[in-house]
Design a protein around this motif. Sequence first.
Motif, PDB file in Angstrom:
ATOM      1  N   PRO A  32       0.299  -0.845   0.595  1.00 17.98           N
ATOM      2  CA  PRO A  32      -0.269  -0.333  -0.059  1.00 17.98           C
ATOM      3  C   PRO A  32       0.689   1.350  -0.038  1.00 17.98           C
ATOM      4  O   PRO A  32       0.972   2.338  -0.586  1.00 17.98           O
ATOM      5  N   VAL A  33       2.134   0.942   0.441  1.00 13.40           N
ATOM      6  CA  VAL A  33       3.023   2.332   0.889  1.00 13.40           C
ATOM      7  C   VAL A  33       4.032   1.465  -0.394  1.00 13.40           C
ATOM      8  O   VAL A  33       4.703   1.350  -0.391  1.00 13.40           O
ATOM      9  N   MET A  34       4.122   3.302  -1.612  1.00 10.24           N
ATOM     10  CA  MET A  34       5.027   3.133  -2.431  1.00 10.24           C
ATOM     11  C   MET A  34       6.393   3.304  -2.541  1.00 10.24           C
ATOM     12  O   MET A  34       6.268   5.007  -1.912  1.00 10.24           O
ATOM     13  N   PRO A  35       7.454   2.499  -2.101  1.00  8.96           N
ATOM     14  CA  PRO A  35       8.951   3.703  -1.570  1.00  8.96           C
ATOM     15  C   PRO A  35       9.225   3.540  -3.125  1.00  8.96           C
ATOM     16  O   PRO A  35       9.856   3.096  -4.073  1.00  8.96           O
ATOM     17  N   LEU A  36       9.913   5.265  -2.835  1.00  2.00           N
ATOM     18  CA  LEU A  36      11.111   5.604  -4.229  1.00  2.00           C
ATOM     19  C   LEU A  36      12.174   6.056  -3.688  1.00  2.00           C
ATOM     20  O   LEU A  36      12.306   6.801  -2.680  1.00  2.00           O
ATOM     21  N   PRO A  37      13.015   5.680  -4.110  1.00  2.00           N
ATOM     22  CA  PRO A  37      14.604   6.518  -4.226  1.00  2.00           C
ATOM     23  C   PRO A  37      14.348   7.576  -4.263  1.00  2.00           C
ATOM     24  O   PRO A  37      14.288   7.988  -5.024  1.00  2.00           O
ATOM     25  N   ALA A  38      14.626   8.362  -3.199  1.00  2.00           N
ATOM     26  CA  ALA A  38      14.545  10.025  -2.857  1.00  2.00           C
ATOM     27  C   ALA A  38      16.011  10.011  -4.207  1.00  2.00           C
ATOM     28  O   ALA A  38      17.212  10.149  -4.310  1.00  2.00           O
ATOM     29  N   GLY A  39      15.168  11.598  -4.787  1.00  2.00           N
ATOM     30  CA  GLY A  39      15.935  12.313  -5.443  1.00  2.00           C
ATOM     31  C   GLY A  39      16.480  11.698  -6.389  1.00  2.00           C
ATOM     32  O   GLY A  39      17.434  12.051  -7.623  1.00  2.00           O
ATOM     33  N   VAL A  40      16.120  10.721  -7.129  1.00  4.85           N
ATOM     34  CA  VAL A  40      16.272  10.314  -8.666  1.00  4.85           C
ATOM     35  C   VAL A  40      15.112  10.586  -9.790  1.00  4.85           C
ATOM     36  O   VAL A  40      14.253  10.382  -9.333  1.00  4.85           O
ATOM     37  N   SER A  41      15.636  10.659 -10.839  1.00  8.65           N
ATOM     38  CA  SER A  41      15.175  11.261 -12.033  1.00  8.65           C
ATOM     39  C   SER A  41      15.504   9.778 -12.937  1.00  8.65           C
ATOM     40  O   SER A  41      16.374   9.380 -13.161  1.00  8.65           O
ATOM     41  N   ASP A  42      14.334   9.467 -13.632  1.00 10.39           N
ATOM     42  CA  ASP A  42      14.752   8.678 -15.193  1.00 10.39           C
ATOM     43  C   ASP A  42      14.655   9.443 -16.291  1.00 10.39           C
ATOM     44  O   ASP A  42      13.595  10.072 -16.249  1.00 10.39           O
ATOM     45  N   GLN A  43      14.668   8.927 -17.683  1.00 10.54           N
ATOM     46  CA  GLN A  43      14.692   9.211 -18.892  1.00 10.54           C
ATOM     47  C   GLN A  43      14.401   8.217 -20.039  1.00 10.54           C
ATOM     48  O   GLN A  43      14.719   7.640 -20.901  1.00 10.54           O
ATOM     49  N   PRO A  44      12.956   8.106 -19.621  1.00 11.26           N
ATOM     50  CA  PRO A  44      12.528   6.308 -20.142  1.00 11.26           C
ATOM     51  C   PRO A  44      11.894   6.504 -21.986  1.00 11.26           C
ATOM     52  O   PRO A  44      11.930   7.504 -22.648  1.00 11.26           O
TER      53      PRO A  44
END
Length: 252
Positions: free
Chosen positions: A145-157
């Motif tokens: 239910p809680v979705m953890p995301l690495p802080a401060g990371v971007s992506d370029q799919p």
Amino acid sequence: MSTILVTGGTGTLGRLVTERLRERGHEVRVLSRRAQPYAVDLREGGTALDTALEGVDTVVHCASSPRGGDEQAAANLIAAARRAGTRHLVYISIVGVDRVPMGYYGAKLAVERLVEESGLGWTVLRATQFHELVTEVLRMLSKPPVMPLPAGVSDQPVEVAEVADRLAELAGGEPAGRVPDLGGPEVRTLESLARAYLAATGRRRVLVRVPLAGKAYRGFRTGGHLAPERAVGKRTFEEYLAGRFGDRGGRA
């Protein structure tokens, strides 16, 4: 037209590269561990690999595994290509393999060096992460239910079909060395990508930014895997999600 061998030719990228090359009139051989008549485990090599390369002018090397073995596979492929007199080896790599200290990236960089030192004519293209990979990562992260995301990371799919188009173009040309990177059209925060994924799949999750430790995380946080100056891709992440999930989010 020339005879071209595509390694990993049944995979997400290799299948599309094979289609593009055949549309251009090339004779294409598909090499993978199970696809006949060229079923070969590149990590083992052997006479079946020599047979697959007989009369081949160009190899597009798409086969890869994060579970290991890429360097041995590339060494076997290069040795067989040299024996066969293959003229051109095209390799697909990843943006940031020289900037993000992670095991799989290190293996890809080592393969790049093997290709460069192979004695064959060579071309290396680096691309950012495919939409499919980003979506799979978000799917795994969205299970609780809680979705953890690495802080401060971007992506370029980037759209895998656009990478396939570029590889087919390169395979039909002369060896070009390291060519300009191919990045997706937008650099996006992981949070914005996660929200787009949740909307497309009709899910609701609480997003939590989680600071991590380690050199690999630092490399991603500082954008080592991005190519903002090469944002030449066309299809956005939302367009990919709409094509994959349709109106599922709108029905939720």
